[in-house]
Design an enzyme around this catalytic site. Sequence first.
Site, PDB file in Angstrom:
ATOM      1  N   ASP A  33       0.866  -1.192   0.000  1.00  0.00           N
ATOM      2  CA  ASP A  33       0.000   0.000   0.000  1.00  0.00           C
ATOM      3  C   ASP A  33       0.894   1.231   0.000  1.00  0.00           C
ATOM      4  O   ASP A  33       2.110   1.113   0.198  1.00  0.00           O
ATOM      5  CB  ASP A  33      -0.912   0.001   1.250  1.00  0.00           C
ATOM      6  N   TYR A 147     -15.061   6.790 -11.712  1.00  0.00           N
ATOM      7  CA  TYR A 147     -14.833   5.554 -10.953  1.00  0.00           C
ATOM      8  C   TYR A 147     -15.473   4.324 -11.630  1.00  0.00           C
ATOM      9  O   TYR A 147     -14.846   3.270 -11.768  1.00  0.00           O
ATOM     10  CB  TYR A 147     -15.394   5.755  -9.553  1.00  0.00           C
ATOM     11  N   ARG A 282     -30.142   1.151  -5.599  1.00  0.00           N
ATOM     12  CA  ARG A 282     -29.196   0.111  -6.032  1.00  0.00           C
ATOM     13  C   ARG A 282     -29.344  -1.099  -5.131  1.00  0.00           C
ATOM     14  O   ARG A 282     -29.399  -0.985  -3.921  1.00  0.00           O
ATOM     15  CB  ARG A 282     -27.758   0.639  -5.965  1.00  0.00           C
TER      16      ARG A 282
END
Length: 332
Positions: A33, A147, A282
């Site tokens: 990371d 995105y 959603r």
Amino acid sequence: MRAKVLVTGAGGFIGHHLVRRLKDDGYWVRGVDVKNPEYEPTAADEFAILDLRRWDSCLEATRGIDQVYNLAADMGGIGYITSSHADISRNNILINTHMLEASRLGGIKKFLFSSSACVYAQSKQNTPDVVPLREEDAYPADPEPGYGWEKLFTEELCKYFRRDYGMQTRVVRFHNVYGPLGTFEGGKEKSPAALCRKVALADSGDEVEIWGDGEQTRSYMYIDDCVEGLTRLMASSHYEPLNLGTDRMVTINQLLEIISNIAAKKFRVRHDLTKPQGVRGRNSDNTRLRQVLGWEPATPLEDGLKVTYLWIQDELRKAGRVRAPEKRDAAV
Ligand code: NAD
């Protein structure tokens, strides 16, 4: 001998939990990371700070590895993903393209890409009582700008690497993951963590703000279920994109109500209609998930939110930002 596994994004929420699970399962794990995990040390055998937008970092990260869980991404809640299209798209396309190619050159046996429900066509999500999304509903393509497009394109890239180079790829589409050890402030937090923070910081009778009218709907998956699904998918032979989420849909207003009940507080709600709220509705259709994995996430929302709320409240208390419950009770 157990496989050597690389988890990218291991300093982040899902990656950190996944590392712990893989270690419990007996794997040798390397975490990578740009930052260390925020709230507790990693369980990984090796942890490297590397910027995976860079090609040389991806070569270093994948060296000697058998399987890759590629979770590293520039991402956040709806506020962040609607305001940072260029950053998110550029950063994630670099990470994913370099990670796929480095994995191919390194002879990686299996590569799992973490995609998102944001790939689904926006036109199929414009009512709160949305029809649950099946994997094929990502096409014709009309994903979340930035995105969602970046995730959808990387899904395609995984397909091309599988077809052209024979790489074994796995593609998971997460639906809203929540739980302890996730970001809860700073702008990158998502709705469950943001609402837990607001509730923890407020007193009964205070006003709590919700973005939009709160009637937008979502489904939420507890982190333990997410990690279970990830390991099951990696072990399976399924290479097409697969939903990973729950199919219990709630409104954001209901989400606040559940968290308020956990905290035993009552609030006045202010709806800020100027703030982004994302798609109107959603939900995940889990038909294929059940077929492929013979399993689906089952942690009740109330149970998972209780653990999450108590953890966030405790973090805020350690930082001296909420009073201890004894004192709060005594003050009432
Ligand atoms: P997170 O932000 O907590 O973790 C992502 C990690 O990637 C962070 O620790 C970040 O530092 C790291 N990262 C970013 N840029 C990097 C770089 N250039 N090099 C190396 N590391 C980098 O997010 P998360 O919730 O753990 O999400 C993990 C994955 O799942 C992401 O790919 C995300 O898009 C996807 N996803 C998550 C959710 C959700 O609800 N949490 C939903 C859909 C998809």
